[in-house]
Design a protein around this motif. Structure first.
Motif, mmCIF file in Angstrom:
data_model
loop_
_atom_site.group_PDB
_atom_site.id
_atom_site.type_symbol
_atom_site.label_atom_id
_atom_site.label_comp_id
_atom_site.label_asym_id
_atom_site.label_seq_id
_atom_site.Cartn_x
_atom_site.Cartn_y
_atom_site.Cartn_z
ATOM 1 N N PRO A 177 6.720 -3.173 7.093
ATOM 2 C CA PRO A 177 7.151 -2.739 8.422
ATOM 3 C C PRO A 177 5.998 -2.735 9.430
ATOM 4 O O PRO A 177 4.820 -2.739 9.054
ATOM 5 N N ILE A 247 13.666 -2.336 10.440
ATOM 6 C CA ILE A 247 14.274 -1.822 9.206
ATOM 7 C C ILE A 247 15.756 -2.178 9.132
ATOM 8 O O ILE A 247 16.260 -2.608 8.089
ATOM 9 N N SER A 250 16.336 -5.730 7.982
ATOM 10 C CA SER A 250 15.689 -6.154 6.750
ATOM 11 C C SER A 250 16.722 -6.634 5.737
ATOM 12 O O SER A 250 17.743 -5.978 5.497
ATOM 13 N N LEU A 254 12.205 -2.651 2.177
ATOM 14 C CA LEU A 254 10.813 -2.433 2.554
ATOM 15 C C LEU A 254 9.944 -2.227 1.316
ATOM 16 O O LEU A 254 10.431 -1.824 0.260
#
Length: 258
Positions: A177, A247, A250, A254
């Motif tokens: 991130p 996020i 994604s 992560l």
């Protein structure tokens, strides 16, 4: 135009008159090289490469080469598009695209140290540093102002967020991130890339906001959807928006947090 007598520039290559080309370099037909570029010795620039202005390409670099993909055939080749003022040190290799119409895309003001590599269909932003032998597999996305240390290997389809730093000899198998510092045989988030944030002019207020957002997301014990909503409400700001958007989009999840 300055072209060394041992260089080969094929008919059909578009070379700006201000470009310098060193000994034993090969520029294939179809390649486009913009103003002020410096192509040094033993460089090979393949046909699908499009390069902007003021790039420096050092000894032994290959740009737009065939991807390391067993399914590749020449008719599948897609462009390698390069912006301005990039510096490619000795032995750098960047593949052309193969899976997407846009192909491989490199932004501007990136510094690629010796033997670093970007695979097919990677998308790289601006002002990134890739240390020696840093390796991006296919389809990797790198935002802006990251530092990818030596011997880092990034798995295909991973993303590296802006101003992140990946420590040396790290394997990255999930998204990193924005603003994070990661390390480990499989990358783990250790904290924030504080040095990088300071160097890029982030204020104490901005750094504190980023820290608070990650503390909420990673240590509050809340479910992700609830934590994202709380962060958006409690810590509004562009850095928060960047983290949350990263996020939410994604696909690989992560990196873990120590």
């Amino acid at each position: 135009m300055s072209i060394h007598p041992t260089a080969i520039v094929e008919d059909g290559a578009e070379i700006d008159p201000s470009v310098a080309i060193g000994p034993y370099s090969i520029i294939e037909s179809g390649a486009v090289i913009g103003p002020g570029c410096r192509i040094e010795s033993c460089v090979r620039i393949f046909a699908n490469t499009r390069m902007g202005r003021d790039n420096r390409v050092c000894h032994g670099v290959t740009l737009g080469s065939e991807p390391q993909d067993l399914t590749f055939t020449p008719e599948k080749a897609r462009p390698l598009t390069i912006g301005d003022r990039n510096h490619f040190k000795e032995g750098v290799n960047i593949s052309c695209g193969v899976k997407s119409e846009e192909g491989t895309r490199i932004g501007s003001d990136n510094f690629w140290m010796a033997f670093s590599h970007a695979g097919h269909d990677c998308v790289v932003g601006d002002h990134n540093i890739f240390a020696n032998t840093a390796t991006l597999a296919g389809h990797v996305e790198v935002e802006d102002r990251t530092f990818i240390s030596g011997q880092v290997a990034v798995h295909q389809f991973c993303r590296i967020g802006s101003l992140a730093m990946v420590a040396g000899v790290t394997g990255v198998a999930q998204d990193v991130p924005p603003y994070a510092l990661v390390d480990g045989h499989r990358a783990r988030m250790l904290g924030l890339n504080v040095v990088g944030l300071r160097r890029n002019g982030f204020t104490q207020e901005q750094r504190s906001r980023i820290k608070a957002v990650y503390r909420l997301l990673l240590r509050s014990g809340l479910k992700q959807a609830e934590a994202l909503a709380r962060a958006e409400q409690d810590y509004p700001g562009p850095e928060t928006d960047h983290i949350l958007n990263f996020i939410r989009s994604s696909r690989r999840g992560l990196v873990s947090f120590d």
